[in-house]
Design a protein around this motif. Structure first.
Motif, mmCIF file in Angstrom:
data_model
loop_
_atom_site.group_PDB
_atom_site.id
_atom_site.type_symbol
_atom_site.label_atom_id
_atom_site.label_comp_id
_atom_site.label_asym_id
_atom_site.label_seq_id
_atom_site.Cartn_x
_atom_site.Cartn_y
_atom_site.Cartn_z
ATOM 1 N N ASP A 55 -33.113 66.283 71.697
ATOM 2 C CA ASP A 55 -33.837 65.845 70.494
ATOM 3 C C ASP A 55 -35.088 65.079 70.917
ATOM 4 O O ASP A 55 -35.017 63.901 71.263
ATOM 5 C CB ASP A 55 -32.933 64.950 69.634
ATOM 6 N N GLY A 73 -35.990 57.650 77.384
ATOM 7 C CA GLY A 73 -35.963 58.833 76.528
ATOM 8 C C GLY A 73 -36.100 60.129 77.284
ATOM 9 O O GLY A 73 -36.212 61.202 76.697
ATOM 10 N N GLY A 88 -35.947 61.015 71.804
ATOM 11 C CA GLY A 88 -36.535 60.634 73.078
ATOM 12 C C GLY A 88 -37.823 59.859 72.905
ATOM 13 O O GLY A 88 -38.066 58.851 73.586
ATOM 14 N N VAL A 127 -31.570 63.482 76.698
ATOM 15 C CA VAL A 127 -31.912 63.148 75.301
ATOM 16 C C VAL A 127 -33.206 63.824 74.880
ATOM 17 O O VAL A 127 -33.343 64.299 73.749
ATOM 18 C CB VAL A 127 -32.002 61.619 75.100
ATOM 19 N N ASN A 128 -34.158 63.939 75.786
ATOM 20 C CA ASN A 128 -35.442 64.572 75.453
ATOM 21 C C ASN A 128 -35.279 66.080 75.262
ATOM 22 O O ASN A 128 -36.024 66.704 74.507
ATOM 23 C CB ASN A 128 -36.465 64.294 76.551
#
Length: 282
Positions: free
Chosen positions: A54, A46, A58, A50-51
């Motif tokens: 969103d 995550g 994550g 991706v973190n």
């Protein structure tokens, strides 16, 4: 809890761009009597993009890995960023009962709040120097290295109350004959994932780190972070350039690994001339 059996979370980097770190880690673990059992059906921790895009996705990705981890043995990561993501998610579940219940419903099973999440360096600390020295085949012979920890493994703010072993990379390799050079920027951020979008920002950071190592007298840099290793190699424009090793590569070499050609040939800065001059490889 015995450390013979460990659940191992490789993470994306060690399965791809830093495969040499994964291969050498497995060799070192075997010599030390550790049985690394790869987490079945693991996914990205995550971290990374991706973190940024969103945080909830994550977080959920990290929690899914926690839901798959057997509670009876520690979950071990080599990548500091993976370690951070998994620990941070676990801490949030411990502090937010409603979030825990929601995530358990989402992933269809109980998530242990007592699961131990550890870094490979923590495992080595627990094994102790005697276990390391018992497996020593190649004394590092005074190899002068800068132990580079970067910023993630050096007490990230969200986990500041946790136990970290940021000095142990140098201690472990010193026990095997290396000479850690610490009067350098061993905790300076390398730029991390910013390298993908703003190389112009990352290159000066990397050059400053490399320069500090050279000025301090280091022959090479050794790091436990695959992202740091990548940035220090690909974004450096400083001359002379230094070999940048994964910690597991030098550990496995000291413990007698013979398949090192497959690792070192993947480096952009060829480390073999230095190692040959030191008598560590043929």
């Amino acid at each position: 809890m015995p450390l013979t059996n460990l659940t191992y979370f490789p993470g994306c980097s060690l399965e791809s761009s830093a495969r040499e770190s994964n291969i050498s880690l497995m060799h070192a673990a075997r010599v030390l009597g550790l049985n690394l059992i790869e987490l079945e059906d693991w996914n990205c921790c995550g971290s990374s993009s991706v973190n940024i895009l969103d945080k909830q996705i994550g977080f959920s990705l990290a929690v899914r890995n926690l839901s798959l981890a057997p509670p009876e043995r520690p979950l071990m990561a080599m990548c500091p960023r993976c370690l951070y993501q998994l620990r941070e998610a676990h801490q949030r579940l411990q502090q937010e009962p409603e979030t825990l219940r929601a995530q358990e419903r989402r992933w269809g099973g109980r998530i242990s709040l007592d699961l131990e999440i550890i870094h490979f360096l923590e495992v080595l600390v627990r094994l102790g120097p005697a276990r390391l020295k018992a497996g020593l085949v190649r004394n590092l012979g005074g190899l002068k290295f800068m132990p580079y920890y970067g910023c993630t493994v050096f007490r990230p703010p969200a986990l500041r109350k946790g136990t970290y072993y940021q000095g142990e990379l140098g201690n472990v390799l010193a026990a095997l004959g290396g000479v850690p050079i610490t009067r350098a920027l061993i905790h300076r951020c390398c730029g991390s994932f910013l390298t993908a979008a703003r190389a112009d920002v990352v290159t000066p950071l990397v050059n400053e780190i490399i320069e500090s190592a050279i000025v301090a007298g280091a022959e090479c840099i050794i790091t436990s972070c695959a992202m740091c290793q990548l940035n220090l190699e690909i974004r450096c424009t400083w001359e002379p350039r230094l070999p940048i090793f994964h910690f597991s590569e030098i550990l496995a070499l000291a413990l007698g690994a013979q398949d090192y050609e497959g690792w070192f040939s993947r480096h952009l800065v060829d480390p073999r001339p230095l190692l040959a001059a030191r008598g560590l490889i043929d």
